[in-house]
Design a protein around this motif. Structure first.
Motif, PDB file in Angstrom:
ATOM      1  N   SER A 128       0.821  -1.212   0.000  1.00 42.09           N
ATOM      2  CA  SER A 128       0.000   0.000   0.000  1.00 42.09           C
ATOM      3  C   SER A 128       0.851   1.257   0.000  1.00 42.09           C
ATOM      4  CB  SER A 128      -0.921   0.011   1.231  1.00 42.09           C
ATOM      5  OG  SER A 128      -1.781  -1.102   1.228  1.00 42.09           O
ATOM      6  N   GLU A 129       2.154   1.096   0.097  1.00 34.38           N
ATOM      7  CA  GLU A 129       3.043   2.249   0.124  1.00 34.38           C
ATOM      8  C   GLU A 129       3.209   2.842  -1.269  1.00 34.38           C
ATOM      9  OE1 GLU A 129       7.419   3.501   1.945  1.00 34.38           O
ATOM     10  OE2 GLU A 129       6.694   1.440   2.053  1.00 34.38           O
ATOM     11  N   ARG A 130       3.292   4.164  -1.351  1.00 41.87           N
ATOM     12  CA  ARG A 130       3.502   4.847  -2.624  1.00 41.87           C
ATOM     13  C   ARG A 130       4.996   4.888  -2.927  1.00 41.87           C
ATOM     14  NH1 ARG A 130      -0.419  10.119  -1.535  1.00 41.87           N
ATOM     15  NH2 ARG A 130      -2.339   8.931  -1.070  1.00 41.87           N
ATOM     16  N   VAL A 156      -4.181   2.409  -1.245  1.00 37.75           N
ATOM     17  CA  VAL A 156      -4.620   1.019  -1.164  1.00 37.75           C
ATOM     18  C   VAL A 156      -3.547   0.136  -1.782  1.00 37.75           C
ATOM     19  CG1 VAL A 156      -7.049   1.660  -1.209  1.00 37.75           C
ATOM     20  CG2 VAL A 156      -5.861   1.195  -3.363  1.00 37.75           C
ATOM     21  N   ARG A 157      -3.761  -1.196  -1.720  1.00 41.47           N
ATOM     22  CA  ARG A 157      -2.746  -2.123  -2.219  1.00 41.47           C
ATOM     23  C   ARG A 157      -2.599  -2.024  -3.733  1.00 41.47           C
ATOM     24  NH1 ARG A 157      -5.290  -5.624   1.173  1.00 41.47           N
ATOM     25  NH2 ARG A 157      -6.273  -6.714  -0.575  1.00 41.47           N
ATOM     26  N   ASP A 158      -1.367  -1.962  -4.165  1.00 44.66           N
ATOM     27  CA  ASP A 158      -1.035  -2.002  -5.585  1.00 44.66           C
ATOM     28  C   ASP A 158       0.000  -3.082  -5.819  1.00 44.66           C
ATOM     29  OD1 ASP A 158      -2.366   0.071  -7.323  1.00 44.66           O
ATOM     30  OD2 ASP A 158      -1.717   1.361  -5.680  1.00 44.66           O
ATOM     31  N   VAL A 159       0.121  -3.491  -7.069  1.00 45.16           N
ATOM     32  CA  VAL A 159       1.118  -4.473  -7.471  1.00 45.16           C
ATOM     33  C   VAL A 159       2.264  -3.741  -8.157  1.00 45.16           C
ATOM     34  CG1 VAL A 159       1.591  -6.533  -8.848  1.00 45.16           C
ATOM     35  CG2 VAL A 159      -0.638  -6.256  -7.733  1.00 45.16           C
ATOM     36  N   ASP A 180      -9.666   3.730  -5.448  1.00 41.30           N
ATOM     37  CA  ASP A 180      -9.684   3.323  -4.043  1.00 41.30           C
ATOM     38  C   ASP A 180      -9.990   1.845  -3.895  1.00 41.30           C
ATOM     39  OD1 ASP A 180     -12.265   3.476  -4.908  1.00 41.30           O
ATOM     40  OD2 ASP A 180     -12.873   5.084  -3.540  1.00 41.30           O
ATOM     41  N   ARG A 181      -9.623   1.045  -4.885  1.00 41.22           N
ATOM     42  CA  ARG A 181      -9.825  -0.404  -4.836  1.00 41.22           C
ATOM     43  C   ARG A 181      -8.471  -1.112  -4.799  1.00 41.22           C
ATOM     44  NH1 ARG A 181     -15.081  -1.323  -6.952  1.00 41.22           N
ATOM     45  NH2 ARG A 181     -16.263   0.604  -6.669  1.00 41.22           N
ATOM     46  N   ASP A 182      -8.353  -2.117  -3.926  1.00 41.09           N
ATOM     47  CA  ASP A 182      -7.111  -2.878  -3.828  1.00 41.09           C
ATOM     48  C   ASP A 182      -6.854  -3.675  -5.102  1.00 41.09           C
ATOM     49  OD1 ASP A 182      -6.466  -2.082  -1.246  1.00 41.09           O
ATOM     50  OD2 ASP A 182      -7.654  -3.682  -0.329  1.00 41.09           O
ATOM     51  N   SER A 183      -5.587  -3.934  -5.374  1.00 44.00           N
ATOM     52  CA  SER A 183      -5.154  -4.836  -6.445  1.00 44.00           C
ATOM     53  C   SER A 183      -4.183  -5.840  -5.840  1.00 44.00           C
ATOM     54  CB  SER A 183      -4.464  -4.072  -7.579  1.00 44.00           C
ATOM     55  OG  SER A 183      -5.348  -3.156  -8.192  1.00 44.00           O
ATOM     56  N   ASP A 184      -4.358  -7.110  -6.194  1.00 47.30           N
ATOM     57  CA  ASP A 184      -3.531  -8.169  -5.624  1.00 47.30           C
ATOM     58  C   ASP A 184      -2.950  -9.034  -6.728  1.00 47.30           C
ATOM     59  OD1 ASP A 184      -3.942  -7.846  -2.662  1.00 47.30           O
ATOM     60  OD2 ASP A 184      -6.023  -8.099  -3.282  1.00 47.30           O
TER      61      ASP A 184
END
Length: 724
Positions: free
Chosen positions: A506-508, A517-520, A537-541
């Motif tokens: 989630s860190e930029r 939010v979570r990014d890949v 504002d939606r997570d990505s996994d």
């Protein structure tokens, strides 16, 4: 009643885990189904482009996870809690589907399940109910087991071994009896291995307890845990280590079966007494005790249990773990690794100890073992605080000895992360792992970071470091896989050559990441870039990637492409190097050149202004000409092509067929390609060809595409049938 209670508990656990997978509902009002969400402004970095894998329309089901991926990354098996759009009838929970990549995009189809209705919730990871356990490399054949009955009158809790797949009806290969377990299979699924309590052959009649190990080859079932004369090694059964007891929720598969299925490792107690011994069954013909002591000293110490630890994917090297002194170079009674070379039968000591970090004394094998493909390096976790402590030191054992990978303990357990998140490049030079402890001076934020270790120069770098070494307490995570290099299992974060590493946080970490939010992310030779959008504002996994790293699969409810019309449903996207498809609503203008009408318009992809999507593989990719396209060609007299080109140049298309008794050119077209990417090309057929089709004739067309300066050409053939 106990069985019903256990299944009810399992169902609650499943739903709890699925809520964790899908995530909580967003606090804001969700858009109505079918209403497009604004496309996020971010684009994949590192030469990737997004492709929507799951259907664009709203789905009654929820994407639960990815189960398999073809070697080329063009076929993916995924689980749905429900049905695909337009599907009718009921389905088990979950249903399993196959997505296939064509030249115009991805299409999904539900694979008829052989699992039927079960009394309780089938778990996504429960091998008795959870769908396919193994795939062949192109995902055309699936293997799995389930509890019967499959038909009236069958024993309710016997286990059936099944084979099925897209377009294949399910076939019951064998009834394994109660408490059977799938062990593994050859890459092509021609050899399948399992354990069973039931006596399946006359030769296992002497077994009084435990399970035997069996191989199914064709329609023949054979015993594995036998000597060279076909006699059982032990009347008390044998064991095939499949997963580590301390990590039952992780995806752990030891290489007990070689990729070609000709080598199987197991352990047993001969004659039901004494310490356990490790054996190799090879070619369904010979059995060798690979744990036999080679010690010739006057005092070799007492015998002790020997355990199978791991093997290379081809089964050429196996690692054992024991406190017994098996060779003369072992001078104490402390536990060590041994390396067994199958070709030469050599057994050598791989000492497992370094100062301050010892294997756990209360667990037979050190945890989370990973080996290089050639068996030259073995990575594992150890502890420095006795039997009650969690393993927290990552070590690597080589021919020259054992050394510690990280200077600080791997403190992950306090955050709910397993210390076992270690993955290797194929040659074992690079090891990638997670650690909460600061292992480099620049890591000062106290969060879990991703580290890469280079075994050749001993260097260690933090690849998930944000600006100035960290921006706060944001954990990073890897897709976890252990002891599993089967290409069709995509649960990996590191490419085979170690050049590409994907992780989530989630860190930029880059300026293009605008959300919290979570990014890949992807790390490539020191460069860091986004794979997900970094917007919204939606997570990505990360769900996994191909061994070459070209195709990565992410799961998100963020709308990344305009064609995603499901209003914020959870979808699977491929982030593919050189990928991308044209938007279906865009039409290319037609121009005439040299008497041939050629469509030379461009169809835009969702890319950044700098066009970071890349050129793709050095080949022409042509959309498959299916039955509907063939009917259109016969009716219109034109071949409409959608192709993807790796570079600029002059594109020439030639269509040939047999007319009036000889091979003739029945159509041709040329176009100047200004840049790499997708384009449409229309090839008009000759008058003679159109006349034959208009008279109801048939012809087989051979189509060839050539791009100047590029070899090889792209070719395809198809049959046309006209109508009067």
């Amino acid at each position: 009643m106990d069985r019903i209670l256990r299944r009810w508990i399992a169902g609650v656990c499943l739903l709890t885990s699925l809520l964790a997978v899908v995530g909580p509902a967003p606090a804001f009002a969700a858009p109505a189904p079918g209403v497009p969400v604004s496309v996020a402004p971010g684009v994949p970095d590192q030469g990737r482009a997004w492709e929507l894998i799951t259907p664009a329309d709203p789905m009654p089901g929820v994407v639960a996870g990815v189960r398999g991926m073809s070697v080329e990354g063009d076929r993916i098996s995924y689980a749905l809690l429900g049905l695909l759009p337009g599907a009718v009838g009921s389905a088990p929970l979950p249903s399993f589907n196959i997505a296939e990549r064509g030249s115009a995009g991805w299409t999904s189809a539900q694979v008829p399940t052989p699992y039927g209705t079960v009394d309780g919730f089938p778990g996504v990871n429960d091998q008795k109910y959870g769908g396919p356990q193994a795939f062949n490399p192109d995902l055309s054949t699936w293997l799995g087991i389930r509890h019967r009955p499959l038909a009236p009158g069958q024993a309710e809790y016997d286990v059936a071994l099944l084979r099925w797949g897209p377009g294949q009806a399910a076939t019951e290969l064998a009834n394994l009896g109660p408490n059977a377990t799938y062990v593994g299979a050859s890459t092509d699924l021609s050899r399948v291995f399992f354990t069973a309590e039931k006596h399946l052959l006359p030769a296992d009649a002497g077994r009084v307890s435990g399970q035997s190990i069996y191989e199914l080859f064709g329609s023949t079932v054979r015993l594995v845990d036998v000597d060279n004369d076909g006699e059982l090694l032990s009347d008390c059964g044998s064991t095939v280590p499949r997963e580590l007891a301390e990590n039952p929720g992780m995806d752990v598969r030891k290489h007990v079966v070689s990729n070609d299925g000709r080598r199987v490792f197991f352990w047993t107690q001969p004659s039901c007494t004494g310490p356990t011994r490790v054996y190799l069954r090879e070619g369904a013909a010979t059995t060798t005790e690979i744990s036999a002591s080679r010690c010739t000293l006057a005092d070799c110490g007492p015998a002790a249990d020997v355990y199978f630890a791991e093997a290379t994917p081809d089964g050429s090297v196996a690692f054992l773990y024991t406190a017994q002194r098996l060779t003369d170079e072992d001078t104490d009674a402390l536990p060590d690794f041994y390396r067994y070379d199958v070709a030469g039968g050599d057994l050598k000591l791989f000492r497992a100890r370094v100062a301050g970090a010892e294997p756990r004394s209360d667990f037979p094998v050190p945890t989370d073992i990973a080996t290089s493909a050639d068996g030259s390096r073995l990575y594992f976790y150890a502890t420095d605080a006795g039997a009650s402590a969690a393993p927290n030191h990552l070590l690597v054992a080589e021919a020259g000895g054992t050394r510690e990978v990280a200077p600080a303990p791997i403190e992950n357990s306090s955050r709910g992360f397993s210390s076992g998140a270690v993955q290797l490049a194929e040659n074992g030079r690079y090891a990638v792992f997670t650690s909460q402890a600061p292992n480099v001076p620049s890591d000062t934020d106290g969060s879990i970071d991703i580290y890469r270790y280079d075994a050749e120069d001993g260097s260690l770098i933090d690849i998930s470091a944000g600006p100035a070494g960290g921006g706060g307490s944001f954990d990073a995570n890897l897709r976890v896989t252990l002891g599993d290099s089967v290409p069709s299992r995509p649960f990996r974060s590191v490419s085979a050559d170690g050049s590409r590493i994907l992780f989530g946080t989630s860190e930029r970490l880059v300026p293009e990441d605008h959300n919290s939010v979570r990014d890949v992310y992807e790390w490539v030779n020191g460069a860091l870039g986004l794979v997900s959008s970094g917007a919204g504002d939606r997570d990505s996994d990360l769900m996994g990637m191909t061994t070459d790293g070209r195709t990565a699969v992410i799961r998100t409810s963020q709308t990344l492409l305009g064609l995603d019309r499901d209003g914020g449903d959870v979808d699977l996207y491929a982030a593919r190097i050189g990928g991308g498809f044209p938007e279906p609503s865009l039409e290319a203008p037609a121009e005439c050149e040299g008497g041939n009408c050629v469509s030379v318009g461009r169809e835009a992809l969702d890319r950044s202004p700098a066009d970071t999507a890349g050129a793709g593989p050095d080949r022409i990719v042509m959309r498959r000409i299916d039955a509907a396209a063939r009917r259109q060609i016969a009716a219109s007299g034109r071949i409409a092509l959608l192709v993807e080109l790796p570079r600029q140049g002059r594109l020439a298309a030639t269509a040939r067929a047999r007319l009036a008794g000889r091979e003739r050119t029945i159509g041709s077209a040329t176009a100047q390609v200004a840049e790499a990417g997708p384009m449409r090309l229309t090839v008009p057929l000759s008058k003679a060809a159109r006349r034959k089709l208009g008279q109801g004739g048939r012809m087989r067309v051979r189509l060839r595409l050539r791009l100047s300066g590029l070899e090889p050409t792209a070719t395809t053939s198809f049959a046309l049938k006209g109508k009067r």
